[in-house]
Design a protein around this motif. Structure first.
Motif, PDB file in Angstrom:
ATOM      1  N   VAL A   1      26.037 -10.423   5.945  1.00 40.91           N
ATOM      2  CA  VAL A   1      26.030 -10.166   4.505  1.00 40.91           C
ATOM      3  C   VAL A   1      27.286 -10.732   3.863  1.00 40.91           C
ATOM      4  O   VAL A   1      27.227 -11.382   2.811  1.00 40.91           O
ATOM      5  N   ARG A   2      28.429 -10.513   4.498  1.00 47.86           N
ATOM      6  CA  ARG A   2      29.679 -11.050   3.957  1.00 47.86           C
ATOM      7  C   ARG A   2      29.684 -12.569   3.978  1.00 47.86           C
ATOM      8  O   ARG A   2      30.183 -13.219   3.055  1.00 47.86           O
ATOM      9  N   MET A   3      29.137 -13.146   5.037  1.00 48.81           N
ATOM     10  CA  MET A   3      29.067 -14.601   5.125  1.00 48.81           C
ATOM     11  C   MET A   3      28.162 -15.191   4.053  1.00 48.81           C
ATOM     12  O   MET A   3      28.303 -16.359   3.680  1.00 48.81           O
ATOM     13  N   SER A   4      27.243 -14.372   3.544  1.00 48.56           N
ATOM     14  CA  SER A   4      26.336 -14.825   2.482  1.00 48.56           C
ATOM     15  C   SER A   4      26.977 -14.731   1.105  1.00 48.56           C
ATOM     16  O   SER A   4      26.342 -15.060   0.099  1.00 48.56           O
ATOM     17  N   GLY A   5      28.216 -14.275   1.050  1.00 52.23           N
ATOM     18  CA  GLY A   5      28.926 -14.187  -0.218  1.00 52.23           C
ATOM     19  C   GLY A   5      28.710 -12.879  -0.956  1.00 52.23           C
ATOM     20  O   GLY A   5      29.053 -12.773  -2.134  1.00 52.23           O
ATOM     21  N   ILE A   6      28.136 -11.879  -0.286  1.00 50.79           N
ATOM     22  CA  ILE A   6      27.871 -10.581  -0.901  1.00 50.79           C
ATOM     23  C   ILE A   6      28.945  -9.597  -0.453  1.00 50.79           C
ATOM     24  O   ILE A   6      29.219  -9.479   0.744  1.00 50.79           O
ATOM     25  N   ARG A   7      29.556  -8.930  -1.401  1.00 47.68           N
ATOM     26  CA  ARG A   7      30.571  -7.929  -1.070  1.00 47.68           C
ATOM     27  C   ARG A   7      29.874  -6.653  -0.611  1.00 47.68           C
ATOM     28  O   ARG A   7      29.189  -5.979  -1.381  1.00 47.68           O
ATOM     29  N   ALA A   8      30.056  -6.327   0.655  1.00 51.55           N
ATOM     30  CA  ALA A   8      29.360  -5.172   1.223  1.00 51.55           C
ATOM     31  C   ALA A   8      30.016  -3.850   0.834  1.00 51.55           C
ATOM     32  O   ALA A   8      29.339  -2.823   0.722  1.00 51.55           O
ATOM     33  N   ALA A   9      31.329  -3.870   0.612  1.00 46.95           N
ATOM     34  CA  ALA A   9      32.077  -2.626   0.387  1.00 46.95           C
ATOM     35  C   ALA A   9      31.546  -1.789  -0.775  1.00 46.95           C
ATOM     36  O   ALA A   9      31.356  -0.576  -0.623  1.00 46.95           O
ATOM     37  N   PRO A  10      31.302  -2.384  -1.964  1.00 48.07           N
ATOM     38  CA  PRO A  10      30.827  -1.548  -3.078  1.00 48.07           C
ATOM     39  C   PRO A  10      29.525  -0.819  -2.771  1.00 48.07           C
ATOM     40  O   PRO A  10      29.342   0.336  -3.196  1.00 48.07           O
ATOM     41  N   TYR A  11      28.637  -1.452  -2.035  1.00 42.64           N
ATOM     42  CA  TYR A  11      27.355  -0.824  -1.703  1.00 42.64           C
ATOM     43  C   TYR A  11      27.557   0.314  -0.703  1.00 42.64           C
ATOM     44  O   TYR A  11      26.942   1.383  -0.826  1.00 42.64           O
ATOM     45  N   SER A  12      28.411   0.073   0.277  1.00 42.22           N
ATOM     46  CA  SER A  12      28.670   1.111   1.277  1.00 42.22           C
ATOM     47  C   SER A  12      29.366   2.313   0.654  1.00 42.22           C
ATOM     48  O   SER A  12      29.060   3.464   0.988  1.00 42.22           O
ATOM     49  N   ILE A  13      30.299   2.058  -0.262  1.00 37.66           N
ATOM     50  CA  ILE A  13      30.981   3.166  -0.940  1.00 37.66           C
ATOM     51  C   ILE A  13      30.006   3.919  -1.834  1.00 37.66           C
ATOM     52  O   ILE A  13      30.014   5.152  -1.902  1.00 37.66           O
ATOM     53  N   ALA A  14      29.132   3.171  -2.510  1.00 33.74           N
ATOM     54  CA  ALA A  14      28.186   3.782  -3.448  1.00 33.74           C
ATOM     55  C   ALA A  14      27.259   4.768  -2.762  1.00 33.74           C
ATOM     56  O   ALA A  14      26.940   5.825  -3.324  1.00 33.74           O
ATOM     57  N   VAL A  15      26.798   4.451  -1.546  1.00 34.39           N
ATOM     58  CA  VAL A  15      25.848   5.362  -0.887  1.00 34.39           C
ATOM     59  C   VAL A  15      26.513   6.698  -0.549  1.00 34.39           C
ATOM     60  O   VAL A  15      25.846   7.748  -0.576  1.00 34.39           O
ATOM     61  N   PHE A  16      27.813   6.686  -0.262  1.00 35.96           N
ATOM     62  CA  PHE A  16      28.508   7.950  -0.035  1.00 35.96           C
ATOM     63  C   PHE A  16      28.606   8.745  -1.339  1.00 35.96           C
ATOM     64  O   PHE A  16      28.494   9.983  -1.338  1.00 35.96           O
ATOM     65  N   GLY A  17      28.804   8.033  -2.452  1.00 35.82           N
ATOM     66  CA  GLY A  17      28.801   8.704  -3.753  1.00 35.82           C
ATOM     67  C   GLY A  17      27.450   9.311  -4.071  1.00 35.82           C
ATOM     68  O   GLY A  17      27.360  10.439  -4.578  1.00 35.82           O
ATOM     69  N   ILE A  18      26.380   8.570  -3.760  1.00 39.07           N
ATOM     70  CA  ILE A  18      25.030   9.089  -3.979  1.00 39.07           C
ATOM     71  C   ILE A  18      24.781  10.312  -3.104  1.00 39.07           C
ATOM     72  O   ILE A  18      24.184  11.298  -3.547  1.00 39.07           O
ATOM     73  N   SER A  19      25.246  10.255  -1.863  1.00 37.08           N
ATOM     74  CA  SER A  19      25.107  11.402  -0.973  1.00 37.08           C
ATOM     75  C   SER A  19      25.807  12.623  -1.567  1.00 37.08           C
ATOM     76  O   SER A  19      25.281  13.749  -1.512  1.00 37.08           O
ATOM     77  N   GLY A  20      26.978  12.420  -2.161  1.00 33.82           N
ATOM     78  CA  GLY A  20      27.688  13.516  -2.813  1.00 33.82           C
ATOM     79  C   GLY A  20      26.898  14.090  -3.981  1.00 33.82           C
ATOM     80  O   GLY A  20      26.819  15.316  -4.147  1.00 33.82           O
ATOM     81  N   LEU A  21      26.303  13.221  -4.788  1.00 34.78           N
ATOM     82  CA  LEU A  21      25.491  13.687  -5.911  1.00 34.78           C
ATOM     83  C   LEU A  21      24.292  14.497  -5.424  1.00 34.78           C
ATOM     84  O   LEU A  21      23.911  15.505  -6.036  1.00 34.78           O
ATOM     85  N   MET A  22      23.707  14.066  -4.319  1.00 35.06           N
ATOM     86  CA  MET A  22      22.587  14.818  -3.740  1.00 35.06           C
ATOM     87  C   MET A  22      23.045  16.203  -3.268  1.00 35.06           C
ATOM     88  O   MET A  22      22.292  17.171  -3.342  1.00 35.06           O
ATOM     89  N   CYS A  23      24.301  16.288  -2.820  1.00 37.59           N
ATOM     90  CA  CYS A  23      24.850  17.597  -2.444  1.00 37.59           C
ATOM     91  C   CYS A  23      24.941  18.503  -3.663  1.00 37.59           C
ATOM     92  O   CYS A  23      24.733  19.721  -3.567  1.00 37.59           O
ATOM     93  N   GLY A  24      25.254  17.909  -4.829  1.00 34.71           N
ATOM     94  CA  GLY A  24      25.296  18.691  -6.061  1.00 34.71           C
ATOM     95  C   GLY A  24      23.941  19.279  -6.399  1.00 34.71           C
ATOM     96  O   GLY A  24      23.820  20.459  -6.768  1.00 34.71           O
ATOM     97  N   LEU A  25      22.885  18.475  -6.266  1.00 36.20           N
ATOM     98  CA  LEU A  25      21.531  18.973  -6.517  1.00 36.20           C
ATOM     99  C   LEU A  25      21.135  20.021  -5.473  1.00 36.20           C
ATOM    100  O   LEU A  25      20.467  21.013  -5.790  1.00 36.20           O
ATOM    101  N   ALA A  26      21.540  19.787  -4.226  1.00 36.62           N
ATOM    102  CA  ALA A  26      21.243  20.761  -3.161  1.00 36.62           C
ATOM    103  C   ALA A  26      21.943  22.086  -3.438  1.00 36.62           C
ATOM    104  O   ALA A  26      21.386  23.161  -3.181  1.00 36.62           O
ATOM    105  N   GLY A  27      23.166  22.019  -3.972  1.00 36.12           N
ATOM    106  CA  GLY A  27      23.877  23.241  -4.336  1.00 36.12           C
ATOM    107  C   GLY A  27      23.151  24.012  -5.414  1.00 36.12           C
ATOM    108  O   GLY A  27      23.055  25.248  -5.367  1.00 36.12           O
ATOM    109  N   LEU A  28      22.611  23.290  -6.396  1.00 31.88           N
ATOM    110  CA  LEU A  28      21.803  23.930  -7.443  1.00 31.88           C
ATOM    111  C   LEU A  28      20.573  24.590  -6.845  1.00 31.88           C
ATOM    112  O   LEU A  28      20.247  25.739  -7.177  1.00 31.88           O
ATOM    113  N   ALA A  29      19.882  23.875  -5.950  1.00 27.46           N
ATOM    114  CA  ALA A  29      18.654  24.401  -5.360  1.00 27.46           C
ATOM    115  C   ALA A  29      18.925  25.671  -4.546  1.00 27.46           C
ATOM    116  O   ALA A  29      18.200  26.662  -4.660  1.00 27.46           O
ATOM    117  N   GLN A  30      19.981  25.630  -3.736  1.00 26.72           N
ATOM    118  CA  GLN A  30      20.263  26.801  -2.910  1.00 26.72           C
ATOM    119  C   GLN A  30      20.745  27.980  -3.742  1.00 26.72           C
ATOM    120  O   GLN A  30      20.344  29.130  -3.505  1.00 26.72           O
TER     121      GLN A  30
END
Length: 319
Positions: free
Chosen positions: A200-229
């Motif tokens: 992916v990096r060799m293709s000129g695509i910056r992988a870091a922003p996508y990898s960081i973003a999925v952890f942020g999304i996981s955190g947001l899902m924890c927020g919804l899970a907190g509401l549900a519980q």
């Protein structure tokens, strides 16, 4: 090509559904009370929090990471929500974004440290697990915060259809997560990063922003899970969701998401959630002790991981 993909999807989903049906059949034979509307509806209304976590965990696993902090972030977001609503008398629509931003921000910190400094996400999120759990106890003063009817409606079944609003939001999140993973550029890049980040990096695509973003999304899902519980328990408990991260990982792996990255399905993870909940409910109904339930559930997790390892090895052998 499309026919091959369709055949693989049918085999994947069909196999999981077959396991789910087999579990329901077994427990229906062993317990006369299992195959009843009340039990099935109860299962459906108990899964939203784990479903939200599994959606976020699927994306994290697809890029080759892992998030052990989801249980603590669930508890932290629930604590923030409870304190704002019960102690500060904020309305839900004002308190929920703050709770989700706290959990999402912690997720972004996980991603930034792991990706930015090249530290394994296992170690980073293990540290965040402890930090968030401690912060939860600070926020709540180690006391349960009763929220009451102002939040109960989200987790309580609607009388006419017996299912809760949380269940429908969870299903909608699964559909949205599957669409993002399979039908968007973001999702395809995530799969590519998990498959071969260097390519992916060799293709000129910056992988870091996508990898960081999925952890942020996981955190947001924890927020919804907190509401549900919180809505199901009417309370924000500082000791809530201890160990639920293992169930979230197990649901994803049972659904076929690879621990090595590059392969995953949000819908399959949702079926994995159903399998885990049916297993736990069925074992409880037939009188299995908590200790034995843990052993059986752990055995299922080990079997799923072993199957994933064998499947990965077999795939490499074919190549």
């Amino acid at each position: 090509m499309k026919q091959t993909q369709l055949r693989q999807s049918i085999l994947q989903y069909g196999g999981l559904v077959a396991v789910l049906i087999a579990l329901v059949a077994v427990f229906s034979v062993m317990s006369k009370n299992f195959f009843q509307m009340t039990t099935l509806v109860s299962i459906a209304n108990q899964i939203p929090d784990l479903t939200f976590l599994a959606v976020g965990m699927t994306l994290v696993l697809v890029v080759g990471g892992i998030d052990l902090s989801v249980g603590s972030l669930l508890a932290l977001s629930s604590a923030v929500l409870g304190v704002l609503m019960a102690n500060q008398e904020w309305p839900l629509l004002a308190a929920l974004p703050i709770a989700m931003l706290v959990a999402g921000g912690c997720g972004l910190i996980n991603g930034f440290i792991s990706v930015g400094f090249g530290i394994p996400s296992f170690i980073v999120t293990l540290g965040m697990l402890e930090i968030a759990r401690g912060a939860t106890k600070v926020v709540t003063d180690s006391q349960s915060v009763y929220i009451g009817s102002r939040i109960e409606w989200f987790g309580q079944p609607i009388t006419s259809i017996l299912l809760s609003p949380a269940f429908f939001v969870a299903v909608a999140t699964v559909i949205a997560g599957q669409f993002v993973l399979m039908r968007t550029v973001f999702g395809r890049y995530c799969v590519a990063i998990g498959t071969n980040a260097e390519a992916v990096r060799m293709s000129g695509i910056r992988a870091a922003p996508y990898s960081i973003a999925v952890f942020g999304i996981s955190g947001l899902m924890c927020g919804l899970a907190g509401l549900a519980q919180s809505s199901r328990l009417s309370t924000a408990d500082p000791n809530a969701a201890i160990g639920i991260e293992l169930a979230a990982i197990a649901a994803c792996v049972i659904g076929g998401t690879s621990l090595m990255g590059g392969r995953g399905s949000v819908i399959s993870s949702f079926i994995g959630v159903l399998i885990i909940q049916v297993l736990q409910t069925g074992l409880a109904q037939i009188g299995v002790s908590d200790a034995n339930k843990q052993m059986i559930t752990g055995g299922v997790i080990v079997a799923a991981v072993l199957l994933d390892a064998l499947r990965t090895r077999w795939g490499r052998a074919k190549v």
